[in-house]
Design an enzyme around this catalytic site. Structure first.
Site, PDB file in Angstrom:
ATOM      1  N   TYR A 195       9.953 -29.794 -89.196  1.00  0.00           N
ATOM      2  CA  TYR A 195       8.826 -29.750 -88.255  1.00  0.00           C
ATOM      3  C   TYR A 195       8.022 -31.026 -88.438  1.00  0.00           C
ATOM      4  CZ  TYR A 195       4.437 -28.185 -86.078  1.00  0.00           C
ATOM      5  OH  TYR A 195       3.312 -28.077 -85.287  1.00  0.00           O
ATOM      6  N   ASP A 227       8.879 -38.513 -92.874  1.00  0.00           N
ATOM      7  CA  ASP A 227       7.668 -37.770 -92.525  1.00  0.00           C
ATOM      8  C   ASP A 227       7.094 -37.201 -93.827  1.00  0.00           C
ATOM      9  OD1 ASP A 227       6.852 -34.965 -90.308  1.00  0.00           O
ATOM     10  OD2 ASP A 227       5.699 -36.090 -91.787  1.00  0.00           O
ATOM     11  N   LYS A 240      -2.727 -34.463 -93.935  1.00  0.00           N
ATOM     12  CA  LYS A 240      -3.110 -33.516 -94.978  1.00  0.00           C
ATOM     13  C   LYS A 240      -3.924 -34.138 -96.118  1.00  0.00           C
ATOM     14  CE  LYS A 240       0.915 -30.702 -93.742  1.00  0.00           C
ATOM     15  NZ  LYS A 240       0.379 -29.478 -93.129  1.00  0.00           N
TER      16      LYS A 240
HETATM   17  P1  KE4 Z   1      -0.505 -31.554 -88.035  1.00  0.00           P
HETATM   18  O1  KE4 Z   1      -0.422 -32.071 -86.611  1.00  0.00           O
HETATM   19  O2  KE4 Z   1      -0.468 -30.033 -88.093  1.00  0.00           O
HETATM   20  O3  KE4 Z   1      -1.671 -32.169 -88.811  1.00  0.00           O
HETATM   21  O4  KE4 Z   1       0.802 -32.094 -88.803  1.00  0.00           O
HETATM   22  C1  KE4 Z   1       2.057 -31.803 -88.272  1.00  0.00           C
HETATM   23  C2  KE4 Z   1       3.092 -31.904 -89.378  1.00  0.00           C
HETATM   24  C3  KE4 Z   1       3.911 -33.024 -89.420  1.00  0.00           C
HETATM   25  N1  KE4 Z   1       4.846 -33.170 -90.381  1.00  0.00           N
HETATM   26  C4  KE4 Z   1       4.999 -32.233 -91.353  1.00  0.00           C
HETATM   27  C5  KE4 Z   1       6.044 -32.432 -92.397  1.00  0.00           C
HETATM   28  C6  KE4 Z   1       4.175 -31.071 -91.362  1.00  0.00           C
HETATM   29  O5  KE4 Z   1       4.350 -30.139 -92.333  1.00  0.00           O
HETATM   30  C7  KE4 Z   1       3.208 -30.906 -90.358  1.00  0.00           C
HETATM   31  C8  KE4 Z   1       2.324 -29.682 -90.279  1.00  0.00           C
HETATM   32  N2  KE4 Z   1       2.578 -28.668 -91.245  1.00  0.00           N
HETATM   33  C9  KE4 Z   1       2.268 -27.322 -90.847  1.00  0.00           C
HETATM   34  C10 KE4 Z   1       2.673 -26.391 -92.011  1.00  0.00           C
HETATM   35  N3  KE4 Z   1       4.018 -26.037 -91.931  1.00  0.00           N
HETATM   36  C11 KE4 Z   1       0.834 -27.180 -90.468  1.00  0.00           C
HETATM   37  C12 KE4 Z   1       0.349 -25.746 -90.366  1.00  0.00           C
HETATM   38  C13 KE4 Z   1       0.055 -25.369 -88.935  1.00  0.00           C
HETATM   39  O6  KE4 Z   1       0.870 -25.709 -88.029  1.00  0.00           O
HETATM   40  O7  KE4 Z   1      -0.990 -24.696 -88.740  1.00  0.00           O
END
Ligand code: KE4
Length: 434
Positions: free
Chosen positions: A144, A239, A267
């Site tokens: 993801y 990523d 994060k």
């Molecule tokens: P954000 O757009 O949510 O800040 O980041 C996206 C993203 C990109 N790359 C990786 C490896 C990530 O884990 C994420 C977001 N992680 C999720 C948890 N699995 C965020 C939690 C959520 O979607 O509320």
């Protein structure tokens, strides 16, 4: 545990927010039940609006690596707020952040600050397409990279949890430009590049998968991808939104000694505030507007308050021995969970990389593929999730997410977690034997 106030809030929330939440995985849809609403957080704990306390292994999905409400971060934010919230003009803090990221992650000679991991990854892909003149990208099943259209193809995290790995609303013409591979499959990657390598702008990967549960890379796998990308003129994108500053101070690229062409972050670098970043070699990054033609922008990018929070957190994670101590905590937790499961006769194993971990209800002893992760007993995980929640331990509310420890999870907190786990596993075993 009483949840009356959370229930009332959730009723109100569902009237005005899709699913009652602002991010799908928070809704407890896959584990069942209703989410609790948080009143405050401190150290390793979340406190809900009904006064219940939970040991938190979600940590806001990764950012809270020094625990909640850390005084060093809080005081940095309080000082920054006193000077104003947002300027829309350059400030010193964003220069210091860029210099800090370049120092901690040497492959990033230049960076651009954005406001989320999603912005970071979709910007990195646009840059890769602009720099190579190619349109195709490669991602991995279960990975993801945020909710950018090109990534919602066989995606992980909430997309996988809710069984919609390829989202409606993504035009077929765009989805067709995203090729997918099975993670940790050397031959599949070689075969794809043999047939399509010359058309591929970028390969983007979570170097340690954290969105299909936690799946570590097999020995040599990341190097294999590096060699394939180099041979075919494809840009390798790590990523590191989740792994950055968590699996090592320099991220997965430092831990595994493989250098990507571009990296994305989020994060931890925001310290709990909305921040993302992407970076790489100068000759690539200088192609981003206004120094180059690849357009990308953001009203709140480099926000001074967010920069203050992120810089304070990066100071803390840079302290000598920080990651070694966190890795020891992760091992103590996971070893204890496996021992508790064995005592109860439950088929269970864990993965752990740095300060992130995965929990699997399976007879497999090693889990490192997407197929293995999805074959696990998610119903058992869901029962375990609720058994732990009832005992004051908050795990990720999905069998397809990673868990996170922080420097606030001391020995006493881990021991309390393991005591709850012994009871929880026994309750599952009792249910199983009827
Ligand atoms: P954000 O757009 O949510 O800040 O980041 C996206 C993203 C990109 N790359 C990786 C490896 C990530 O884990 C994420 C977001 N992680 C999720 C948890 N699995 C965020 C939690 C959520 O979607 O509320």
């Amino acid at each position: 545990m009483n949840h009356d106030h959370s229930h009332a809030l959730f009723q109100r929330a569902r009237a005005r927010l899709p699913g009652g939440v602002n991010s799908p995985v928070r809704a407890f849809k896959s584990v069942g039940g209703e989410p609790f609403f948080v009143a405050r957080a401190d150290g390793p704990y979340l406190y809900d609006v009904d006064g219940n306390r939970y040991v938190d292994y979600v940590g806001s999905w990764g950012p809270m690596i020094v625990g909640h409400n850390h005084p060093h971060v809080r005081e940095a934010v309080q000082r920054a707020i006193g000077d104003g919230l947002s300027f829309g003009a350059p400030c010193a803090a964003e220069v210091t952040m860029a210099e800090t990221l370049a120092r901690l992650v040497p492959s990033c000679e230049m960076v651009r600050m954005v406001n989320s991991g999603t912005e970071a990854t979709l910007s990195a892909i646009r840059l890769a397409r602009g720099a190579t003149g190619r349109s195709r990208i490669v991602k991995f099943e279960g990975c993801y990279h945020g909710h950018g259209d090109s990534f919602l193809v066989k995606a992980g995290s909430g997309a996988l949890t809710f069984g919609v790995p390829t989202s409606p609303g993504v035009p077929k013409a765009l989805a067709d430009l995203t090729l997918t591979l099975p993670y940790n499959d050397f031959d599949a990657a070689s075969a794809l590049f043999d047939t399509a390598g010359g058309d591929i702008a970028a390969l983007i990967i979570e170097p340690v998968v954290g969105n299909a549960n936690c799946l570590p890379p097999r020995d040599g796998y990341l190097r294999h991808l590096r060699e394939l990308c180099t041979r075919h003129g494809t840009l390798l994108i790590f990523d590191e939104v989740m792994t950055g500053f968590r699996v090592a101070l320099g991220g997965a690229q430092a831990r595994y000694g493989v250098t990507p062409d571009l990296s994305t972050f989020g994060k931890i670098i925001g310290g709990g505030m909305p921040v993302g970043a992407y970076g790489g070699r100068r000759e690539l990054m200088e192609q981003v507007a206004p120094s180059g033609p690849v357009y990308q922008a953001g009203t709140l990018s480099g926000n001074p308050v967010a920069m203050a929070a992120g810089l304070a957190m990066l100071e803390l994670v840079s302290e000598p021995g920080f990651h070694a101590r966190l890795e020891a905590t992760t091992h103590a937790l996971c070893d204890g969970l496996e021992a508790a499961a064995r005592e109860a006769g439950m088929a269970f194993t864990t993965t752990r990389v740095g300060a992130m971990f995965g929990l699997f209800f399976t007879t497999e002893t090693i889990v490192d593929t997407y197929a293995q992760a999805v074959a696990c007993d998610t119903a058992a995980f869901n029962r375990f999730f609720h058994a732990m929640l009832a005992r004051g331990v908050f795990l990720a509310p999905s069998a397809f997410e990673a868990g996170f420890v922080s420097s606030a999870h001391d020995e006493g907190v881990v021991d309390a977690t393991l005591a709850a786990a012994r009871e929880a596993f026994r309750s599952l075993a009792d249910d199983h034997t009827g």
